[in-house]
Design a protein around this motif. Structure first.
Motif, PDB file in Angstrom:
ATOM      1  N   SER A   1     -91.127 -53.009  -9.374  1.00 59.58           N
ATOM      2  CA  SER A   1     -90.230 -54.141  -9.445  1.00 59.58           C
ATOM      3  C   SER A   1     -91.113 -55.693  -9.102  1.00 59.58           C
ATOM      4  CB  SER A   1     -89.359 -54.101  -8.381  1.00 59.58           C
ATOM      5  OG  SER A   1     -88.526 -52.807  -8.934  1.00 59.58           O
ATOM      6  N   LYS A   2     -92.346 -55.364  -8.263  1.00 62.75           N
ATOM      7  CA  LYS A   2     -93.045 -56.309  -7.853  1.00 62.75           C
ATOM      8  C   LYS A   2     -94.392 -56.458  -8.062  1.00 62.75           C
ATOM      9  CE  LYS A   2     -89.183 -58.256  -5.840  1.00 62.75           C
ATOM     10  NZ  LYS A   2     -88.518 -59.617  -6.356  1.00 62.75           N
TER      11      LYS A   2
ATOM     12  N   ASP B   1     -95.967 -61.385  -5.997  1.00 64.32           N
ATOM     13  CA  ASP B   1     -94.495 -61.292  -5.382  1.00 64.32           C
ATOM     14  C   ASP B   1     -94.725 -60.799  -3.974  1.00 64.32           C
ATOM     15  OD1 ASP B   1     -93.330 -62.150  -8.016  1.00 64.32           O
ATOM     16  OD2 ASP B   1     -93.386 -59.812  -8.515  1.00 64.32           O
ATOM     17  N   LYS B   2     -95.372 -59.848  -3.459  1.00 64.82           N
ATOM     18  CA  LYS B   2     -95.279 -59.456  -2.368  1.00 64.82           C
ATOM     19  C   LYS B   2     -96.515 -60.149  -1.349  1.00 64.82           C
ATOM     20  CE  LYS B   2     -93.478 -55.835  -1.358  1.00 64.82           C
ATOM     21  NZ  LYS B   2     -91.950 -55.848  -1.136  1.00 64.82           N
TER      22      LYS B   2
ATOM     23  N   VAL C   1     -96.273 -53.080  -9.716  1.00 65.04           N
ATOM     24  CA  VAL C   1     -97.022 -51.830  -9.133  1.00 65.04           C
ATOM     25  C   VAL C   1     -96.037 -51.558  -7.798  1.00 65.04           C
ATOM     26  CG1 VAL C   1     -98.950 -51.725 -10.588  1.00 65.04           C
ATOM     27  CG2 VAL C   1     -98.967 -52.725  -8.434  1.00 65.04           C
ATOM     28  N   PHE C   2     -95.364 -52.401  -7.346  1.00 62.64           N
ATOM     29  CA  PHE C   2     -94.808 -52.396  -5.903  1.00 62.64           C
ATOM     30  C   PHE C   2     -93.240 -52.361  -6.008  1.00 62.64           C
ATOM     31  CE2 PHE C   2     -98.816 -54.502  -5.235  1.00 62.64           C
ATOM     32  CZ  PHE C   2     -99.526 -53.683  -4.457  1.00 62.64           C
ATOM     33  N   GLU C   3     -92.672 -51.717  -4.946  1.00 60.99           N
ATOM     34  CA  GLU C   3     -91.317 -51.823  -4.704  1.00 60.99           C
ATOM     35  C   GLU C   3     -90.673 -53.104  -4.323  1.00 60.99           C
ATOM     36  OE1 GLU C   3     -92.977 -50.633  -0.888  1.00 60.99           O
ATOM     37  OE2 GLU C   3     -93.375 -50.080  -3.014  1.00 60.99           O
TER      38      GLU C   3
ATOM     39  N   GLN D   1    -105.786 -49.823  -8.601  1.00 58.81           N
ATOM     40  CA  GLN D   1    -105.217 -49.339  -7.748  1.00 58.81           C
ATOM     41  C   GLN D   1    -104.175 -49.835  -6.658  1.00 58.81           C
ATOM     42  OE1 GLN D   1    -108.539 -46.646  -6.543  1.00 58.81           O
ATOM     43  NE2 GLN D   1    -107.640 -44.951  -7.888  1.00 58.81           N
ATOM     44  N   SER D   2    -103.125 -49.209  -6.506  1.00 59.46           N
ATOM     45  CA  SER D   2    -102.314 -49.668  -5.185  1.00 59.46           C
ATOM     46  C   SER D   2    -102.866 -49.081  -3.843  1.00 59.46           C
ATOM     47  CB  SER D   2    -100.724 -49.269  -5.356  1.00 59.46           C
ATOM     48  OG  SER D   2    -100.136 -49.505  -4.281  1.00 59.46           O
ATOM     49  N   VAL D   3    -103.094 -49.719  -3.121  1.00 55.63           N
ATOM     50  CA  VAL D   3    -103.698 -49.474  -1.632  1.00 55.63           C
ATOM     51  C   VAL D   3    -103.228 -49.806  -0.408  1.00 55.63           C
ATOM     52  CG1 VAL D   3    -106.148 -49.414  -2.939  1.00 55.63           C
ATOM     53  CG2 VAL D   3    -105.355 -51.164  -1.506  1.00 55.63           C
TER      54      VAL D   3
END
Length: 209
Positions: A64-65, A69-70, A54-56, A6-8
C-alpha cells in the motif's frame, strides 16, 4: 537500467573493513547501467524506485505504501553484474556501460533521487569498489525493476507527455474503426419500393406505368 530492490529492516556497506554507509528501515537498491541507457531511462528508474508500493499502511494492509509515503531510508549500491549474460557457465558483462561512463551516469542517478525525495534519507556505497553489502531483507520482499528499452514507447499513461497521450487516444480511435452512428450516416439508404408519394391504393398503379 536494471535494479533489484529489497525491503530491509537495516542494511550497510563496508569497504576495506570500514563501514561507510548504513540505513535502518527502508529499501536497498542494487542498480546496474547498460550501454544504451539515457537520461530518460534514469528518470524512469528514479520514479519507479520512489513510488513502488512495497510497504504496509498503518492498518497493516500490504503493498500500500512506497518508501516516500513511509519516509524510510534508501541505500543505493552500484551493481554492474545485473547486466550479466551467460556464455555457457561463464558470466559476460558486455551489456554493461563501461566504468568511465557509468560512474558519471550513476552519480547523475544519485543527484536525481534527492530532487524528489529527502537527501538526508539517501545513502550509497562506493562506485567501483570491492564492497561487502549487509542486507537484512524484511519479509523477504525482493522486486526486480527494469526501465523500458531505449526507443520503446511506454504503455503506462502516467508517464506519457501530453502530446503522447493525445496521439495514443487518436491511435485507439483509429484501431476501433468508425462508430455505429458514423456507419449509419455513411451507409447509403436502399430505395423503399413500397413507398409512394400518393395514397396507399396508388402504389401498384404507379409501378404499372
Amino acid at each position: 537500467m536494471k535494479a533489484v530492490l529489497q525491503s530491509v529492516t537495516r542494511a550497510s556497506v563496508t569497504v576495506g573493513g570500514e563501514q561507510i554507509s548504513a540505513i535502518g528501515r527502508g529499501i536497498c537498491v542494487l542498480l546496474s547501467i547498460s550501454l544504451e541507457d539515457t537520461q530518460k531511462e534514469l528518470e524512469h528508474m528514479v520514479r519507479k524506485i520512489l513510488n513502488l508500493r512495497v510497504f504496509e499502511d498503518d492498518r497493516g494492509k500490504h503493498w500500500s505504501k512506497s518508501v516516500m509515503d513511509k519516509q524510510y531510508e534508501i541505500l543505493c549500491v552500484s551493481q554492474f553484474t545485473l547486466q550479466c549474460v551467460l556464455k555457457g557457465n561463464k558470466p559476460d558483462f558486455y551489456l554493461a556501460m563501461p566504468t568511465e561512463q557509468a560512474e558519471g551516469f550513476y552519480n547523475s542517478f544519485l543527484e536525481q533521487l534527492p530532487k524528489t525525495y529527502r537527501p538526508g534519507l539517501i545513502k550509497d556505497g562506493t562506485f567501483g569498489a570491492y564492497m561487502q553489502v549487509y542486507i537484512q531483507n524484511d519479509g523477504p520482499v525482493t522486486t526486480e525493476l527494469e526501465s523500458p528499452a531505449p526507443g520503446t514507447a511506454t504503455s503506462d499513461p502516467k508517464q506519457l507527455s501530453k502530446p503522447e497521450k493525445q496521439q495514443q487516444r487518436k491511435d485507439k480511435t483509429r484501431a476501433k474503426g468508425p462508430s455505429e452512428s458514423t456507419k449509419e450516416r455513411n451507409t447509403p439508404r436502399k430505395e423503399d419500393r413500397s413507398a409512394s408519394s400518393g395514397a396507399e391504393g396508388d402504389v401498384s398503379s404507379a409501378w404499372e406505368l
